[in-house]
Design a protein around this motif. Structure first.
Motif, PDB file in Angstrom:
ATOM      1  N   VAL A   6       0.865  -1.172   0.000  1.00  5.22           N
ATOM      2  CA  VAL A   6       0.000   0.000   0.000  1.00  5.22           C
ATOM      3  C   VAL A   6       0.907   1.229   0.000  1.00  5.22           C
ATOM      4  N   VAL A   7       0.700   2.073  -0.976  1.00  4.47           N
ATOM      5  CA  VAL A   7       1.536   3.247  -1.140  1.00  4.47           C
ATOM      6  C   VAL A   7       0.686   4.488  -0.904  1.00  4.47           C
ATOM      7  N   ALA A   8       1.183   5.380  -0.074  1.00  2.95           N
ATOM      8  CA  ALA A   8       0.462   6.627   0.186  1.00  2.95           C
ATOM      9  C   ALA A   8       0.493   7.489  -1.072  1.00  2.95           C
ATOM     10  N   PRO A   9      -0.580   8.229  -1.312  1.00  2.75           N
ATOM     11  CA  PRO A   9      -0.589   9.123  -2.476  1.00  2.75           C
ATOM     12  C   PRO A   9       0.536  10.154  -2.371  1.00  2.75           C
ATOM     13  N   LEU A  10       0.965  10.632  -3.511  1.00  2.00           N
ATOM     14  CA  LEU A  10       2.056  11.596  -3.563  1.00  2.00           C
ATOM     15  C   LEU A  10       1.635  12.960  -3.023  1.00  2.00           C
ATOM     16  N   PHE A  11       0.361  13.315  -3.233  1.00  2.00           N
ATOM     17  CA  PHE A  11      -0.145  14.622  -2.830  1.00  2.00           C
ATOM     18  C   PHE A  11      -1.136  14.493  -1.680  1.00  2.00           C
ATOM     19  N   ILE A  12      -1.277  15.582  -0.924  1.00  2.66           N
ATOM     20  CA  ILE A  12      -2.219  15.638   0.182  1.00  2.66           C
ATOM     21  C   ILE A  12      -2.916  16.995   0.147  1.00  2.66           C
ATOM     22  N   THR A  13      -4.185  17.023   0.496  1.00  4.54           N
ATOM     23  CA  THR A  13      -4.928  18.267   0.612  1.00  4.54           C
ATOM     24  C   THR A  13      -5.228  18.489   2.085  1.00  4.54           C
ATOM     25  N   LEU A  14      -4.766  19.620   2.601  1.00  9.47           N
ATOM     26  CA  LEU A  14      -5.005  19.964   3.999  1.00  9.47           C
ATOM     27  C   LEU A  14      -5.881  21.203   4.067  1.00  9.47           C
ATOM     28  N   ARG A  38       2.694  18.322  -2.081  1.00 12.79           N
ATOM     29  CA  ARG A  38       3.336  17.016  -1.920  1.00 12.79           C
ATOM     30  C   ARG A  38       3.482  16.660  -0.439  1.00 12.79           C
ATOM     31  N   ARG A  39       3.323  15.373  -0.147  1.00 11.63           N
ATOM     32  CA  ARG A  39       3.492  14.897   1.232  1.00 11.63           C
ATOM     33  C   ARG A  39       4.903  15.147   1.754  1.00 11.63           C
ATOM     34  N   ALA A  40       5.875  15.218   0.853  1.00 13.16           N
ATOM     35  CA  ALA A  40       7.269  15.425   1.255  1.00 13.16           C
ATOM     36  C   ALA A  40       7.619  16.900   1.413  1.00 13.16           C
ATOM     37  N   ASP A  41       6.723  17.816   1.015  1.00 12.47           N
ATOM     38  CA  ASP A  41       6.980  19.251   1.177  1.00 12.47           C
ATOM     39  C   ASP A  41       6.816  19.643   2.639  1.00 12.47           C
ATOM     40  N   LYS A  42       7.562  20.626   3.041  1.00 11.44           N
ATOM     41  CA  LYS A  42       7.465  21.101   4.419  1.00 11.44           C
ATOM     42  C   LYS A  42       6.129  21.832   4.624  1.00 11.44           C
ATOM     43  N   PRO A  71       3.987  16.531   6.059  1.00 10.63           N
ATOM     44  CA  PRO A  71       2.816  15.706   6.328  1.00 10.63           C
ATOM     45  C   PRO A  71       3.171  14.216   6.447  1.00 10.63           C
ATOM     46  N   ALA A  72       4.145  13.759   5.673  1.00 11.77           N
ATOM     47  CA  ALA A  72       4.545  12.352   5.735  1.00 11.77           C
ATOM     48  C   ALA A  72       5.115  12.013   7.113  1.00 11.77           C
ATOM     49  N   GLN A 108      -3.305  12.744   7.121  1.00 10.84           N
ATOM     50  CA  GLN A 108      -4.199  12.147   6.137  1.00 10.84           C
ATOM     51  C   GLN A 108      -4.815  13.236   5.261  1.00 10.84           C
ATOM     52  N   ASP A 109      -5.185  12.859   4.064  1.00 15.08           N
ATOM     53  CA  ASP A 109      -5.848  13.771   3.150  1.00 15.08           C
ATOM     54  C   ASP A 109      -7.087  14.329   3.828  1.00 15.08           C
ATOM     55  N   GLY A 110      -7.247  15.645   3.811  1.00 15.37           N
ATOM     56  CA  GLY A 110      -8.406  16.283   4.409  1.00 15.37           C
ATOM     57  C   GLY A 110      -8.230  16.681   5.865  1.00 15.37           C
ATOM     58  N   ASP A 111      -7.074  16.402   6.474  1.00 10.44           N
ATOM     59  CA  ASP A 111      -6.851  16.818   7.859  1.00 10.44           C
ATOM     60  C   ASP A 111      -7.043  18.318   7.975  1.00 10.44           C
ATOM     61  N   ARG A 112      -7.558  18.719   9.122  1.00  9.28           N
ATOM     62  CA  ARG A 112      -7.854  20.131   9.386  1.00  9.28           C
ATOM     63  C   ARG A 112      -6.835  20.673  10.387  1.00  9.28           C
ATOM     64  N   THR A 113      -6.199  21.783  10.020  1.00 12.33           N
ATOM     65  CA  THR A 113      -5.223  22.404  10.920  1.00 12.33           C
ATOM     66  C   THR A 113      -5.768  23.726  11.417  1.00 12.33           C
TER      67      THR A 113
END
Length: 89
Positions: A15-23, A38-42, A78-79, A84-89
């Motif tokens: 199972v591979v996490a998606p490359l992008f995330i929406t927060l 990107r999940r790897a972006d700060k 985020p990684a 998770q995608d859709g997390d609220r900050t």
């Protein structure tokens, strides 16, 4: 007669996490911002977008960003935080 033994076949694909995330960022006045990156972006990327687009009246660097009970630092990703995608900050 006995029935043939059933072989359990497991999916060999990991199972591979998606490359992008929406927060989502929601401030105290319920202003909302959704940003995909990107999940790897700060997380600083998200914070910069919020200051620039959503709250230009707030002095840069004076706000705090929270995920549940964790104060987020811009140097984290985020990684790292297993967001998770859709997390609220």
């Amino acid at each position: 007669m006995s029935s043939p033994a059933r072989e359990v076949v497991e999916d060999s694909k990991a199972v591979v996490a998606p490359l992008f995330i929406t927060l989502k960022v929601v401030d105290q006045e319920e202003n909302r911002l959704c940003h995909t990156f990107r999940r790897a972006d700060k997380l600083q990327v998200l914070m910069d977008v919020w200051y620039r687009q959503e709250r230009p009246d707030v002095q840069y660097g004076t706000g705090t960003f929270w995920l549940e009970e964790i104060c987020l630092a811009g140097r984290r990703t985020p990684a790292e935080l297993k967001m998770q995608d859709g997390d609220r900050t």
